[in-house]
Design a protein around this motif. Structure first.
Motif, PDB file in Angstrom:
ATOM      1  N   GLY A   1       3.401  -7.134 -14.225  1.00 31.71           N
ATOM      2  CA  GLY A   1       3.756  -8.546 -14.054  1.00 31.71           C
ATOM      3  C   GLY A   1       4.871  -8.790 -13.061  1.00 31.71           C
ATOM      4  O   GLY A   1       5.597  -7.876 -12.674  1.00 31.71           O
ATOM      5  N   ILE A   2       4.974 -10.041 -12.684  1.00 33.91           N
ATOM      6  CA  ILE A   2       5.984 -10.417 -11.693  1.00 33.91           C
ATOM      7  C   ILE A   2       6.871 -11.535 -12.260  1.00 33.91           C
ATOM      8  O   ILE A   2       6.424 -12.321 -13.091  1.00 33.91           O
ATOM      9  CB  ILE A   2       5.336 -10.879 -10.366  1.00 33.91           C
ATOM     10  N   ILE A   3       8.088 -11.561 -11.781  1.00 36.37           N
ATOM     11  CA  ILE A   3       9.000 -12.651 -12.159  1.00 36.37           C
ATOM     12  C   ILE A   3       9.394 -13.347 -10.865  1.00 36.37           C
ATOM     13  O   ILE A   3       9.928 -12.708  -9.953  1.00 36.37           O
ATOM     14  CB  ILE A   3      10.255 -12.117 -12.886  1.00 36.37           C
ATOM     15  N   LEU A   4       9.104 -14.627 -10.795  1.00 35.42           N
ATOM     16  CA  LEU A   4       9.435 -15.366  -9.580  1.00 35.42           C
ATOM     17  C   LEU A   4      10.788 -16.044  -9.757  1.00 35.42           C
ATOM     18  O   LEU A   4      10.976 -16.816 -10.698  1.00 35.42           O
ATOM     19  CB  LEU A   4       8.355 -16.412  -9.289  1.00 35.42           C
TER      20      LEU A   4
ATOM     21  N   LEU B   1      -1.826 -12.558  -2.456  1.00 36.72           N
ATOM     22  CA  LEU B   1      -0.785 -11.524  -2.474  1.00 36.72           C
ATOM     23  C   LEU B   1      -0.152 -11.438  -3.868  1.00 36.72           C
ATOM     24  O   LEU B   1      -0.006 -10.346  -4.430  1.00 36.72           O
ATOM     25  CB  LEU B   1       0.272 -11.847  -1.407  1.00 36.72           C
ATOM     26  N   LEU B   2       0.198 -12.581  -4.436  1.00 40.32           N
ATOM     27  CA  LEU B   2       0.813 -12.573  -5.770  1.00 40.32           C
ATOM     28  C   LEU B   2      -0.163 -12.017  -6.802  1.00 40.32           C
ATOM     29  O   LEU B   2       0.225 -11.288  -7.718  1.00 40.32           O
ATOM     30  CB  LEU B   2       1.240 -13.986  -6.172  1.00 40.32           C
ATOM     31  N   PHE B   3      -1.413 -12.367  -6.631  1.00 42.99           N
ATOM     32  CA  PHE B   3      -2.431 -11.891  -7.565  1.00 42.99           C
ATOM     33  C   PHE B   3      -2.469 -10.363  -7.554  1.00 42.99           C
ATOM     34  O   PHE B   3      -2.496  -9.717  -8.596  1.00 42.99           O
ATOM     35  CB  PHE B   3      -3.794 -12.475  -7.176  1.00 42.99           C
ATOM     36  N   GLN B   4      -2.434  -9.792  -6.347  1.00 43.60           N
ATOM     37  CA  GLN B   4      -2.469  -8.323  -6.237  1.00 43.60           C
ATOM     38  C   GLN B   4      -1.173  -7.710  -6.774  1.00 43.60           C
ATOM     39  O   GLN B   4      -1.200  -6.665  -7.415  1.00 43.60           O
ATOM     40  CB  GLN B   4      -2.645  -7.913  -4.774  1.00 43.60           C
ATOM     41  N   LEU B   5      -0.048  -8.384  -6.505  1.00 47.43           N
ATOM     42  CA  LEU B   5       1.235  -7.844  -6.968  1.00 47.43           C
ATOM     43  C   LEU B   5       1.314  -7.837  -8.494  1.00 47.43           C
ATOM     44  O   LEU B   5       1.933  -6.965  -9.094  1.00 47.43           O
ATOM     45  CB  LEU B   5       2.402  -8.648  -6.386  1.00 47.43           C
ATOM     46  N   GLU B   6       0.671  -8.832  -9.084  1.00 52.99           N
ATOM     47  CA  GLU B   6       0.670  -8.918 -10.552  1.00 52.99           C
ATOM     48  C   GLU B   6      -0.038  -7.727 -11.173  1.00 52.99           C
ATOM     49  O   GLU B   6       0.222  -7.355 -12.305  1.00 52.99           O
ATOM     50  CB  GLU B   6      -0.056 -10.197 -10.977  1.00 52.99           C
ATOM     51  N   ASN B   7      -0.950  -7.174 -10.421  1.00 54.57           N
ATOM     52  CA  ASN B   7      -1.776  -6.104 -10.984  1.00 54.57           C
ATOM     53  C   ASN B   7      -1.261  -4.692 -10.735  1.00 54.57           C
ATOM     54  O   ASN B   7      -1.919  -3.742 -11.112  1.00 54.57           O
ATOM     55  CB  ASN B   7      -3.207  -6.236 -10.444  1.00 54.57           C
ATOM     56  N   ILE B   8      -0.123  -4.595 -10.041  1.00 54.93           N
ATOM     57  CA  ILE B   8       0.369  -3.223  -9.860  1.00 54.93           C
ATOM     58  C   ILE B   8       1.224  -2.829 -11.057  1.00 54.93           C
ATOM     59  O   ILE B   8       1.743  -3.686 -11.776  1.00 54.93           O
ATOM     60  CB  ILE B   8       1.140  -3.014  -8.523  1.00 54.93           C
ATOM     61  N   ASN B   9       1.378  -1.543 -11.227  1.00 64.16           N
ATOM     62  CA  ASN B   9       2.008  -1.054 -12.443  1.00 64.16           C
ATOM     63  C   ASN B   9       3.535  -1.042 -12.333  1.00 64.16           C
ATOM     64  O   ASN B   9       4.185  -0.048 -12.621  1.00 64.16           O
ATOM     65  CB  ASN B   9       1.461   0.365 -12.714  1.00 64.16           C
TER      66      ASN B   9
ATOM     67  N   LEU C   1       8.092  -6.584 -11.200  1.00 62.37           N
ATOM     68  CA  LEU C   1       8.687  -6.993  -9.926  1.00 62.37           C
ATOM     69  C   LEU C   1       9.367  -8.343 -10.022  1.00 62.37           C
ATOM     70  O   LEU C   1       8.788  -9.304 -10.540  1.00 62.37           O
ATOM     71  CB  LEU C   1       7.595  -7.122  -8.856  1.00 62.37           C
ATOM     72  N   GLU C   2      10.584  -8.402  -9.501  1.00 61.14           N
ATOM     73  CA  GLU C   2      11.224  -9.712  -9.336  1.00 61.14           C
ATOM     74  C   GLU C   2      11.015 -10.118  -7.893  1.00 61.14           C
ATOM     75  O   GLU C   2      11.095  -9.280  -6.982  1.00 61.14           O
ATOM     76  CB  GLU C   2      12.715  -9.622  -9.659  1.00 61.14           C
TER      77      GLU C   2
ATOM     78  N   GLY D   1      15.262  -9.035  -5.829  1.00 64.24           N
ATOM     79  CA  GLY D   1      13.993  -8.333  -5.689  1.00 64.24           C
ATOM     80  C   GLY D   1      13.277  -8.488  -4.371  1.00 64.24           C
ATOM     81  O   GLY D   1      13.866  -8.727  -3.312  1.00 64.24           O
ATOM     82  N   LEU D   2      11.960  -8.376  -4.479  1.00 64.72           N
ATOM     83  CA  LEU D   2      11.092  -8.420  -3.308  1.00 64.72           C
ATOM     84  C   LEU D   2      11.163  -9.791  -2.640  1.00 64.72           C
ATOM     85  O   LEU D   2      11.101 -10.820  -3.305  1.00 64.72           O
ATOM     86  CB  LEU D   2       9.654  -8.137  -3.776  1.00 64.72           C
ATOM     87  N   GLN D   3      11.269  -9.769  -1.317  1.00 62.79           N
ATOM     88  CA  GLN D   3      11.324 -11.037  -0.578  1.00 62.79           C
ATOM     89  C   GLN D   3       9.972 -11.320   0.071  1.00 62.79           C
ATOM     90  O   GLN D   3       9.432 -10.482   0.790  1.00 62.79           O
ATOM     91  CB  GLN D   3      12.388 -10.968   0.528  1.00 62.79           C
ATOM     92  N   ILE D   4       9.432 -12.503  -0.205  1.00 66.15           N
ATOM     93  CA  ILE D   4       8.226 -12.944   0.506  1.00 66.15           C
ATOM     94  C   ILE D   4       8.680 -14.128   1.358  1.00 66.15           C
ATOM     95  O   ILE D   4       9.036 -15.183   0.821  1.00 66.15           O
ATOM     96  CB  ILE D   4       7.101 -13.349  -0.472  1.00 66.15           C
ATOM     97  N   LEU D   5       8.690 -13.929   2.664  1.00 66.12           N
ATOM     98  CA  LEU D   5       9.325 -14.926   3.526  1.00 66.12           C
ATOM     99  C   LEU D   5       8.405 -15.385   4.648  1.00 66.12           C
ATOM    100  O   LEU D   5       7.565 -14.619   5.124  1.00 66.12           O
ATOM    101  CB  LEU D   5      10.598 -14.356   4.166  1.00 66.12           C
ATOM    102  N   GLY D   6       8.620 -16.619   5.079  1.00 67.42           N
ATOM    103  CA  GLY D   6       8.010 -17.081   6.314  1.00 67.42           C
ATOM    104  C   GLY D   6       8.747 -16.393   7.456  1.00 67.42           C
ATOM    105  O   GLY D   6       9.895 -15.963   7.283  1.00 67.42           O
ATOM    106  N   PHE D   7       8.122 -16.300   8.614  1.00 66.67           N
ATOM    107  CA  PHE D   7       8.704 -15.503   9.704  1.00 66.67           C
ATOM    108  C   PHE D   7      10.117 -15.964  10.073  1.00 66.67           C
ATOM    109  O   PHE D   7      11.036 -15.151  10.204  1.00 66.67           O
ATOM    110  CB  PHE D   7       7.781 -15.552  10.930  1.00 66.67           C
ATOM    111  N   LEU D   8      10.316 -17.278  10.224  1.00 69.73           N
ATOM    112  CA  LEU D   8      11.624 -17.760  10.666  1.00 69.73           C
ATOM    113  C   LEU D   8      12.732 -17.552   9.637  1.00 69.73           C
ATOM    114  O   LEU D   8      13.912 -17.588   9.958  1.00 69.73           O
ATOM    115  CB  LEU D   8      11.542 -19.235  11.062  1.00 69.73           C
ATOM    116  N   GLU D   9      12.312 -17.368   8.391  1.00 69.76           N
ATOM    117  CA  GLU D   9      13.294 -17.116   7.331  1.00 69.76           C
ATOM    118  C   GLU D   9      13.950 -15.743   7.489  1.00 69.76           C
ATOM    119  O   GLU D   9      14.963 -15.462   6.872  1.00 69.76           O
ATOM    120  CB  GLU D   9      12.637 -17.196   5.952  1.00 69.76           C
ATOM    121  N   THR D  10      13.333 -14.858   8.286  1.00 68.31           N
ATOM    122  CA  THR D  10      13.870 -13.488   8.405  1.00 68.31           C
ATOM    123  C   THR D  10      15.010 -13.407   9.418  1.00 68.31           C
ATOM    124  O   THR D  10      15.601 -12.338   9.585  1.00 68.31           O
ATOM    125  CB  THR D  10      12.770 -12.502   8.850  1.00 68.31           C
TER     126      THR D  10
END
Lengths: 210, 985
Positions: free
Chosen positions: A2-5, B318-326, B329-330, B525-534
């Motif tokens: 699971g993920i925490i947003l 992407l979130l869907f796939q991330l939810e399924n990894i073991n 994740l924040e 945690g993990l950052q999911i960003l738009g390009f200009l945000e970087t």
């Protein structure tokens, strides 16, 4: 697993998270902070209601210009804010407090972003005003309404942290905190000084303030 | 000359900056509260604070310096420098100020507002381009010829329109980002010219740092230069490397700065060569699957891994796939997300669409159904005691059955009086409340009421903000409240724009173009960003999705008023992605590992052409020049080529079911014809009993039904009687029947006016022409007797199934049965077809008879034999229908044909009134009379052999074969399940 947003939670009007009261509170914070800073260089703004309100109105306009709310709501808020400010000025204890606070003020800092580390917790703090005088630091915190029991506990905790913050930074200074409640008006003061061994104590108003 | 301090990205820009900053300042000294740090965006502010706090770990408490994003800083200066500052408004306010300005100068007609509204955005962009250059727009004496007249007129007099626009903005008290910047610069310019003392707000700034700015516009340069002169301690910090990028050199020149690289004592790290990996993928899902593999362990720090998402549509998969990894994740997500992707937004757009399609009191049925079947409507059950999905289904089915093009709300309410409670609220809230709006304020109230109605659906979920859906929805509602409702609640433009269509267009514009600004905070945690945000950020591992041409650099929205030629004429700078190149390069250089994914689609029917971005090509070229190996992985799907199956296997259970069916039910031509057309279609229709989904609106078969019924009505009184068309034909009466029946079919409600007009004319003309044809042939006809009308025929025949004799009942319904006396007596079985392409194939029919007569139909129940037989029955199996009817009549002939009649002709054919030249076409046209004997013998003895073979095929072939005629599949209602059956199952 699971993920925490972790996302900034935007307040919504429909869920009463963003009410006119909150709006009014934010506007009055802006006005009072700036009014006291302005008063530091010009104590005469407290000489008459007219002068006080004229200066307040200046900041009220600026406060409203920071917001995107519709004009009709702004007009309403402006009116309410002016009413509160009028009542505030009518209250001699506020004027005395302001004059006493400002006459010895060397510098006033508003919306001070700061941090306090307690055990493993890192807290970001933002006291409304920090007034530096010759002998002390005075924290001023504004609240629009008299807090309820639960809220009071949170505010007490908040002020305690502000006092702690300054105590950690300015180890030898006398540090005081004043809670200014606007509706109904009252002032509440807490002190944290080198003599009181790390525990804030509540004082009667203006006793040994400066 | 001041100094530009340059920090290389491979030093870790923000951390190195922190080191340098903390060497100069203590966080426990209150003087830091007079130090201002200005960053280009909010995200870099947040990260800088994070690093400050981290590096100041040895302090138990401290102050932060004043940290602003550029926009916040401009707002801060504007609000504090001006006595009476204006609030900042969104784009839409500017458009209305523009419209008001144009209206004051040129008086816009009501019907013209829409085009001015659309062009307004383009003109405002021109105005702001000038403002960014610190100039007042100038007139363009010779605007491009291809522009509309009114746009050319504004262009020719641009300065006057701009000044009026500014006047209107001031009158209303509105400001916007460029306006504020322009005003601040003007204020400082005057301050300097008049040598006045500094305002308090500027005195407070004892030290200021401008961090990471590049490619400044003229007005920004001016501001920075003013501040440099006003604040003695001004630092300029840049992110750069050797050789210095052009964008930096230009900035140094504009600010008169001398670059100096930071001393290595402050550097945080030194990445010598980032590890760059390229990934070439065929589709986005492959990209995302690969990204997920790159996250091998929990991400603790926010600068560990960043996924750069250039296309916001990739966030959900992407979130869907991330939810399924073991891993737990924040995640922080910071990007702009288009609001038109949201379900709730689709509901609002459907409501607007319904109003746009409304004519008088009628709504387009398709629009009505779109709103009615929206998932949120089905969920508002808390308001009613009804089961709403059931009502929705019933109303939807009613509308589909009716086939109307348009319908009134009242008619639906009349039809379902028992659902009045729900329908009234539904109609009022979603339709009626918008019908008579004339002001923006009224629209705001409608939207508010809708949100209040739907609020209970979200209340619980939105308070927790756990899922992506809830986060986006909360941000959507916030956008609606702050950007849409705020504007609509303003009543100031009310008097100028009291037109419902324009008001709805404005709302639609909002709902189609607005974006949600997602902001990941607190930093974790993990950052999911738009390009200009970087910008200015450094990550250990950077993963950039969709590094494709047309995505990165992003395409510039074309404004016909700002072509390169016009910009050149106006002296507005032309940028060609230099800044994007700079940002991309710094992002790669700042990371230890860079994973760059791009799509390559060369030719595809379903996807658009995709090629790697110019950034990828440059990077590969640079690596090659350095003789560095290029790490590239090709992501390919494991391709499984599914073999096309011949048919759906037929098991014993199905065979038993069919056998029972044949014994107990009568067999129609449709039953047999369906099998001949496609075994799979037969399987879905007769075995699985899958019904075709009801269709909305007009159905083409209704015209056929109309013609059938028309002729039935015309002929019904003639049944069993002798008649001559020339005697009974009365045009007036015919028209009367036609009109009444046309009205009964309610075609005017089912078609648009033009289609209705043409269809009616064609139908009437076809009928008239058909009667003229009948009158013509009556010169040869001595007698007509209508012996059957919509008559059902049955015949029970012996059929051998699996060596066992069974009696099977065959049935058919003939449209017309006419006894026509010409040279010989003819018995004509006629079937109406509205499509003139239907025609019998006489030659094929005779060949078929020859084939059956001379061949024993062997027990070969393969697809091949079935196809051969279908081929012999003519296109669209036209001959089969007529032969089957012929057979049924022939076997029942003694009921109609006198036994003592020597010679007669039985024929079957189609009536196609819309084929004006030849409206009657017959199956058999033998040249010699003796051929009729052969035909009669065939139907007497042989046709049943073919039917027997066909029924055996249905029962005993191994499979229900898929047709090889793919034309049939195009319009088949079983296309999707069939495709799966054919390739997968």
């Amino acid at each position: 697993m699971g993920i925490i947003l972790n996302q900034a939670k935007t307040p919504l009007t429909i869920f009463n998270e963003k009410t006119e009261h909150v709006f009014l509170g934010e506007i009055l914070h802006f006005v009072l902070e700036n009014l006291l800073i302005s008063g530091k260089n010009n104590l005469r703004i407290f000489d008459s209601e007219e002068k006080f309100l004229s200066e307040a109105l200046k900041f009220l306009k600026k406060a409203l210009a920071c917001r995107a709310e519709p004009l009709s709501l702004k007009d309403k808020i402006k009116e309410k804010a002016l009413d509160i400010l009028k009542n505030l000025y009518k209250n001699q204890s506020f004027v005395n407090f302001a004059r006493d606070l400002l006459k010895d003020a060397e510098v006033i800092y508003k919306e001070v972003e700061s941090f306090l580390k307690e055990k493993d917790d890192f807290n970001f703090l933002r006291p409304d005003l920090i007034v530096k005088t010759k002998n002390a630091f005075v924290l001023v915190e504004f609240k629009l309404h008299q807090p309820g029991l639960q809220e009071k506990e949170t505010i007490d905790q908040q002020i305690k942290q502000y006092l702690k913050l300054l105590q950690q930074i300015k180890k030898d200074a006398n540090i005081k905190a004043v809670l200014v409640c606007l509706e109904p008006f009252f002032l509440e003061e807490k002190e944290y000084n080198v003599r009181s061994a790390g525990h804030p104590t509540q004082l009667s108003l203006f006793e040994n303030l400066m | 000359m001041s100094e530009a301090l340059v920090i290389p990205p491979n030093f870790h820009f923000l951390k190195t900056l922190c080191n340098f900053f903390l060497d100069l300042h203590s966080l426990t000294d209150e003087k830091i509260l007079n130090v201002y740090l200005i960053f280009p965006n909010k995200r870099s502010c947040l990260f800088f604070k994070y690093y400050l706090q981290e590096k100041a770990d040895f302090f138990s408490a401290g102050f932060f310096p004043r940290i602003f994003s550029w926009e916040e800083f401009i707002d801060y200066l504007y609000i504090n420098l001006f006595e009476d500052p204006f609030p900042k408004v969104s784009e839409i306010y500017k458009i209305f100020c523009f419209l008001e300005a144009v209206n004051e100068l040129e008086t816009i007609r009501k019907e013209e507002f829409e085009k001015y509204f659309e062009w307004g955005f383009k003109f405002i962009e021109v105005f702001e381009e000038f403002e960014k250059e610190g100039r007042i727009p100038q007139n363009l004496l010779y605007p491009p010829e291809e522009l509309p007249f009114f746009a050319k007129k504004i262009f020719e007099d641009l300065k006057r329109f701009y000044l009026k626009y500014q006047q209107v903005l001031k009158k209303h008290g509105f400001s916007y980002s460029t306006y504020r910047l322009k005003e601040v610069v003007q204020f400082l310019k005057e301050l300097r010219q008049k040598s006045q003392s500094l305002p308090e707000i500027l005195k407070e700034i004892e030290e200021i740092w401008f961090i990471g700015f590049a490619a400044l516009r003229r007005i920004e340069e001016e501001l920075l230069n003013f501040i440099k002169d006003l604040v003695p301690n001004t630092y300029f910090i840049f992110e750069g490397w050797e050789p210095l990028p052009e964008v930096l050199k230009n900035t140094f020149k504009a600010l008169n700065l001398k670059p100096r690289f930071i001393s290595s004592e402050h550097k945080e790290i030194n990445i010598i060569h980032p590890k760059i990996s390229f990934y070439k993928a065929g589709d986005v899902h492959l990209e995302i699957s690969e990204v997920v593999k790159l996250i091998e362990k929990p991400v603790k720090r926010p600068d560990e891994i960043c996924i750069v998402v250039n296309d916001p549509d990739l966030v959900v998969p992407l979130l869907f796939q991330l939810e399924n990894i073991n891993l737990s994740l924040e995640i922080n997500i910071s990007l702009f997300y288009p609001i038109d992707r949201l379900l709730i937004n689709k509901l609002f757009l459907s409501i607007i669409q319904a109003q746009k399609g409304k004519k008088e009191n009628l709504y387009l049925v398709s629009d009505y159904i779109r709103v009615l079947t929206h998932p949120y409507v089905k969920k508002i059950k808390y308001l009613f005691s009804f089961h709403i999905p059931k009502i929705v289904k019933e109303v939807e089915e009613y509308l589909q059955r009716k086939g109307y093009l348009m319908i009134s709300l009242e008619e639906i309410e009349r039809e379902f009086p028992y659902y009045e409670g729900f329908l009234k609220v539904f109609h009022d809230t979603f339709f009626r409340n918008l019908e008579n709006i004339t002001t923006f304020f009224e629209v705001s109230q409608v939207i508010k009421n809708l949100i209040i109605l739907l609020k209970p659906l979200w209340e619980e979920n939105l308070s927790t903000q756990i899922s992506w859906e809830n986060i986006v929805l909360r941000n959507y509602l916030e956008t609606l409240e702050t950007k849409v409702l705020t504007f609509f609640e303003e009543i100031r433009f009310g008097s100028l724009f009291q037109d419902k269509n324009l008001i709805l267009k404005v709302l639609e514009y909002f709902l189609k173009t607005e974006k949600i600004s997602l902001f990941g905070d607190p930093l974790k945690g993990l950052q999911i960003l738009g390009f200009l945000e970087t910008r200015l950020l450094s990550f250990e591992k950077i993963v950039v999705l969709d590094v494709n041409e047309g995505v990165l650099p992003p395409p510039q929205e074309f404004n016909p008023l700002l072509t390169e030629e016009i910009k050149r004429w106006f002296g507005i700078p032309i940028y060609r992605n230099e800044l994007w190149f700079y940002y991309f390069e710094r992002l790669i250089k700042s990371s230890k590992e860079a994973h760059l994914l791009y799509l390559v689609v060369e030719k595809s029917k379903t996807q658009e052409f995709r090629e790697p971005s110019r950034f990828i090509l440059k990077l590969k070229w640079d690596l090659e020049r350095e003789n560095s190996p290029i790490q590239e992985k090709i992501l390919q799907r494991k391709m499984v080529v599914f073999s096309k199956k011949e048919g759906i296997p037929k098991d014993e259970k199905v065979k038993q079911y069919l056998l029972k069916y044949l014994k107990t039910e009568s067999v129609s031509r449709y039953f047999l014809e369906t099998y001949l057309k496609c075994g799979a279609m037969f399987y879905f229709r007769y075995i699985l009993k899958l019904k075709e989904l009801p269709k909305e609106g007009f159905k083409i078969e209704e015209i056929g039904n109309f013609l059938h019924e028309f002729f039935e009505k015309f002929y019904e009184k003639l049944l069993g009687k002798e008649y001559k068309i020339s005697d009974i034909y009365e045009e007036q009466k015919l028209k009367e029947i036609f009109e009444n029946l046309w009205k009964k079919y309610e075609f005017e409600k089912k078609m648009d006016p033009l289609s209705h007009l043409f269809s009616k004319k064609v139908a009437m003309e076809s009928i008239v022409k058909y009667f003229e044809y009948l009158k013509d042939i009556e010169t040869k006809v001595q007698q007509n007797i209508l012996i059957g009308l919509e008559k059902e025929f049955l015949f029970r025949d012996n059929v051998k199934l699996n060596d066992e004799k069974f009696q099977i009942t065959f049935n058919g319904r003939f449209d017309f049965l006419i006894k026509r006396k010409e040279h010989h007596i003819k018995y004509l079985i006629l079937d109406f077809k509205s499509n003139p392409a239907y025609t019998p194939y006489s030659k094929k029919a005779m060949e078929f008879i020859e084939f059956i007569n001379s061949n024993n139909l062997i027990e070969d129940f393969s697809l091949k034999t079935l196809n051969e037989m279908v081929d012999k029955l003519g296109k669209d199996l036209c001959n089969f229908q007529l032969m089957f009817y012929y057979y049924l009549f022939y076997k029942n002939k003694e009921k109609f044909i006198e036994p003592d009649l020597d010679f007669y002709i039985i024929n079957a054919g189609f009536i196609t009134p819309s084929d004006i030249k030849k409206p009657e076409k017959f199956l058999f046209n033998p040249s010699k009379p003796r051929d009729w004997a052969k035909i009669y013998n065939f139907f007497e003895n042989k046709f049943i052999i073919f039917l027997e073979w066909l029924i055996n095929h249905i029962l005993f072939s191994d499979k229900f074969y898929f047709t090889e005629n793919t034309e049939l599949c195009k319009y088949c209602c079983y296309y999707i399940p069939c495709k799966n059956m054919m390739h997968i199952l």
